[in-house]
Motif scaffolding. Structure first.
Motif, PDB file in Angstrom:
ATOM      1  N   THR A   1      32.012 -90.718 -77.341  1.00 56.23           N
ATOM      2  CA  THR A   1      32.684 -89.507 -77.809  1.00 56.23           C
ATOM      3  C   THR A   1      32.281 -88.316 -76.945  1.00 56.23           C
ATOM      4  OG1 THR A   1      32.585 -90.442 -80.006  1.00 56.23           O
ATOM      5  CG2 THR A   1      33.104 -88.106 -79.855  1.00 56.23           C
ATOM      6  N   PHE A   2      30.983 -88.242 -76.621  1.00 54.17           N
ATOM      7  CA  PHE A   2      30.526 -87.181 -75.722  1.00 54.17           C
ATOM      8  C   PHE A   2      31.191 -87.340 -74.355  1.00 54.17           C
ATOM      9  CE2 PHE A   2      27.394 -86.290 -78.891  1.00 54.17           C
ATOM     10  CZ  PHE A   2      27.033 -84.974 -78.670  1.00 54.17           C
TER      11      PHE A   2
ATOM     12  N   MET B   1      35.630 -83.280 -81.726  1.00 54.45           N
ATOM     13  CA  MET B   1      35.318 -84.718 -81.776  1.00 54.45           C
ATOM     14  C   MET B   1      33.836 -84.934 -82.062  1.00 54.45           C
ATOM     15  SD  MET B   1      37.738 -86.333 -78.820  1.00 54.45           S
ATOM     16  CE  MET B   1      37.235 -88.019 -79.143  1.00 54.45           C
ATOM     17  N   VAL B   2      32.985 -84.132 -81.430  1.00 57.64           N
ATOM     18  CA  VAL B   2      31.549 -84.274 -81.686  1.00 57.64           C
ATOM     19  C   VAL B   2      31.246 -83.885 -83.127  1.00 57.64           C
ATOM     20  CG1 VAL B   2      29.284 -83.274 -81.152  1.00 57.64           C
ATOM     21  CG2 VAL B   2      30.758 -84.095 -79.320  1.00 57.64           C
ATOM     22  N   TYR B   3      31.897 -82.809 -83.608  1.00 53.11           N
ATOM     23  CA  TYR B   3      31.684 -82.441 -85.010  1.00 53.11           C
ATOM     24  C   TYR B   3      32.156 -83.568 -85.918  1.00 53.11           C
ATOM     25  CZ  TYR B   3      31.559 -80.064 -89.427  1.00 53.11           C
ATOM     26  OH  TYR B   3      31.262 -79.744 -90.715  1.00 53.11           O
ATOM     27  N   GLY B   4      33.309 -84.124 -85.605  1.00 53.71           N
ATOM     28  CA  GLY B   4      33.871 -85.202 -86.424  1.00 53.71           C
ATOM     29  C   GLY B   4      32.933 -86.389 -86.530  1.00 53.71           C
TER      30      GLY B   4
ATOM     31  N   ALA C   1      33.223 -91.965 -87.167  1.00 50.61           N
ATOM     32  CA  ALA C   1      33.376 -90.618 -87.717  1.00 50.61           C
ATOM     33  C   ALA C   1      33.461 -90.677 -89.238  1.00 50.61           C
ATOM     34  CB  ALA C   1      34.623 -89.947 -87.139  1.00 50.61           C
ATOM     35  N   GLU C   2      34.071 -91.745 -89.759  1.00 48.71           N
ATOM     36  CA  GLU C   2      34.217 -91.827 -91.213  1.00 48.71           C
ATOM     37  C   GLU C   2      32.965 -92.315 -91.913  1.00 48.71           C
ATOM     38  OE1 GLU C   2      37.244 -93.202 -93.929  1.00 48.71           O
ATOM     39  OE2 GLU C   2      38.654 -93.079 -92.268  1.00 48.71           O
ATOM     40  N   ASP C   3      32.334 -93.340 -91.375  1.00 49.98           N
ATOM     41  CA  ASP C   3      31.234 -93.974 -92.096  1.00 49.98           C
ATOM     42  C   ASP C   3      30.430 -94.824 -91.107  1.00 49.98           C
ATOM     43  OD1 ASP C   3      29.607 -95.571 -93.704  1.00 49.98           O
ATOM     44  OD2 ASP C   3      31.103 -95.755 -95.282  1.00 49.98           O
ATOM     45  N   LYS C   4      29.273 -94.298 -90.683  1.00 50.65           N
ATOM     46  CA  LYS C   4      28.512 -94.970 -89.627  1.00 50.65           C
ATOM     47  C   LYS C   4      28.031 -96.348 -90.045  1.00 50.65           C
ATOM     48  CE  LYS C   4      27.154 -90.764 -87.401  1.00 50.65           C
ATOM     49  NZ  LYS C   4      28.135 -90.105 -88.302  1.00 50.65           N
TER      50      LYS C   4
END
Lengths: 352, 238
Positions: free
Chosen positions: A244-245, A68-71, A224-227
């Motif tokens: 997310t963390f 999730m963090v990578y995502g 995750a897709e587009d900040k």
């Protein structure tokens, strides 16, 4: 003709494929010899699988935090194993105190719930604080910078735990309700393993529900897709990353409790190997992909559990179970070579 | 009174001074267009308004006389300034329906949202047909419709449109511009439109600004601008 052949079959690729083929032959040959020797009974194989599933469930819970963090940040948070370790210490001190009071004997279910709550809170707090203090200020730094920072955070947490709690291995008190096995037909399942299955299933279902069906989950997926696009919808990007963390930390905390229940120990270095294994699981499933982390975790747990006996026993290796970590990391290397996107990973393409 | 008012807007990218004091305003119910060449600062202007870029002290961005300057992007959205970014930026891995739901992220009024969804599906029937489909599988034109629909779900007071015609076939460009005009006429949506297709933009706008290397070099009535020899030479192909 030869030039064309050279272009299509790079010599390095050829070597890699030969290594892959060699491993495959060794695995198949080893498995056939083991199975035909009849050294293990069906019940034993089933036990290996069940143990692998429980172990894999714990990997899956940890792997979710990595993925999730990578995502959302494109960063490998190498301190994630330490979030798990901190949660496990939380669980340890809770059970130790409850056992002292005799509460553990009288109210096992409530005690386990209490362990979960404490462990999840500790891991989540450590995760959110690490993000806020160590990672957020580096959001716009080159990719290598947060990676190195993560290793720093990892050591910081390890040695903080060592300083605070000592370097000895802490033994979890016996939880009577979770000791012993339940006979299910030909196989005996440990009560602790049943607890792991139940908790892992509940955690995964809640996570799925949160990510797929709630506003918070949509916010996480949009970031995750587009900040920038997410911010233009009104999503608070910083808060969503912290969240997310938080979720990753909660999952790691639950994993810490499960690890404590199955292996009955906690120590300051316990986050390292399970952390690497969970990272392997996340890569195996396709990093950034939530379902992939679960699939990767469970597959890795099972391969690691049956692998030593199945692949290696037949090859006449003296202590195959000492090689289970080698099997896990061989899986990582093979995945990185032959399918870098993982089992469920999509082709990584840069968005316009 | 101006609905959206920008005074002395500066933006720096490190050492590069990208916007050098832009002044512009958009009145209630207007379509105003900002035209100019590549790299003139059109997109930068919109990104500064919507809070994606930091601006220095002296710059002022006001909505109905309330300061938006230096608010973070998600707070600007809450005030009703909604930005459809260049290149659409739909969420490819979400369904059409979920993208539209994301558009209403900052909103609380359920009934208004349902009404807007009906309106959007009426405006773009294609989106209704494809509501369950992943946005990444839509064509460019459909993605533009989705990006606009998603913005409308946020119930904009001011809609900032960045290059809605980019990369679309001429027929689709017509359709998108018709829709922009319709939105403005039917719903009274106030629009700030950034375009490279200056001719089309000036046809539907009431006023226009011409931006060059971070300065507004010309401004005025859209019809007057479209006949201005300097504009014709630079942007309308003579």
């Amino acid at each position: 003709m030869l030039a064309r052949l050279r272009r299509e079959f790079d010599i390095a690729d050829l070597v890699l494929y030969l290594i892959g083929l060699g491993l495959l032959i060794a695995i198949v040959y080893g498995s056939i010899v083991t199975l035909s020797s009849g050294k293990y009974t069906t019940a034993q194989w089933l036990n290996f699988i069940i143990f692998g599933l429980a172990q894999g469930g714990i990997y899956a819970l940890i792997a979710l935090g990595y993925t999730m963090v990578y995502g959302i940040l494109g960063m490998i948070n190498f301190a994630h194993g330490e979030f798990f370790m901190m949660g496990s210490f939380g669980a340890f001190f809770t059970t130790a105190a409850l056992a002292e009071m005799g509460f553990l004997e009288r109210n096992p279910i409530l005690s386990i719930l209490l362990m979960m709550v404490v462990a999840m809170t500790v891991s989540a707090a450590v995760a959110v604080l690490s993000e806020r203090i160590a990672y957020r200020p580096l959001r716009r730094a080159p990719r290598l910078v947060p990676l190195i920072t993560a290793i720093g955070v990892s050591y910081f947490l390890q040695y903080t735990a060592r300083g605070l709690f000592g370097s000895s291995v802490k033994a979890f008190p016996n939880i009577p309700a979770l000791s012993g096995a339940v006979q299910l037909g030909p196989i005996a399942i440990q009560r602790s393993q049943i607890a792991v299955f139940v908790v892992v299933a509940l955690m995964l279902l809640s996570l799925y529900f949160i990510v797929q069906r709630t506003k918070v989950g949509r916010a996480i997926r949009s970031v995750a897709e587009d900040k920038d696009a997410a911010a233009l919808m009104g999503v608070d990007v910083d808060r969503t990353i912290a969240l997310t963390f938080l979720i990753g930390g909660i999952m790691a905390g639950a994993a810490g409790v499960m690890y404590g229940i199955v292996f009955r120990q906690a120590s300051f270095w316990m986050g390292f190997v399970p952390g690497l294994k969970a990272f392997t699981a996340a890569v195996l499933g396709g990093i950034g992909n939530i379902a992939g982390a679960v699939l990767g975790g469970i597959s890795l747990g099972v391969v690691e559990s049956i692998g030593p006996s199945l692949f290696l026993d037949g090859l006449g290796i003296a202590a195959p179970h000492q090689l289970k970590d080698a099997i896990a990391f061989t899986v990582l290397v093979l995945i990185l070579i032959f399918r870098p996107t993982g089992l469920l990973g999509e082709r990584l393409s840069k968005r316009a | 009174m101006a609905l959206l008012e920008i005074q002395n807007l500066h933006v720096y990218y490190g050492q590069i001074h990208a916007l050098k004091g832009i002044d512009l305003h958009v009145d209630q119910g207007e379509i105003v267009t900002l035209i100019g060449g590549n790299g003139a600062g059109k997109t930068t202007t919109l990104r500064a308004i919507s809070g994606l870029l930091r601006t220095p002290e002296e710059s002022k961005i006001k909505l109905q006389n309330e300061e938006l300057t230096r608010l973070r992007a998600h707070h600007v959205v809450e005030r009703g300034v909604i930005h459809v970014p260049e290149g659409r930026r739909v969420f490819a891995r979400m369904s059409v329906q979920e993208n539209l739901t994301m558009g209403a992220y900052a909103r609380a009024d359920r009934s208004g949202m349902d009404g807007d969804l009906d309106f959007i599906f009426q405006l773009f029937p294609r989106l209704k047909e494809r509501r369950a489909q992943l946005a990444g599988t839509l064509s460019g034109g459909e993605q533009q419709m989705l990006a606009m629909g998603r913005a409308l779900m946020g119930n904009p007071k001011v809609l900032l449109l960045d290059e809605p015609s980019m990369g679309l076939a001429p027929v689709l460009v017509e359709a998108i511009f018709d829709t922009i005009e319709l939105l403005n006429k039917q719903r009274g949506t106030t629009i700030l439109l950034v375009e490279q297709n200056a001719l089309m933009a000036l046809q539907i706008a009431s006023r226009g600004y011409v931006i060059e290397t971070g300065h507004i070099v010309l401004s005025g009535d859209a019809r007057a601008l479209s006949t201005d020899p300097r504009v014709r030479e630079a942007y309308l192909g003579g």
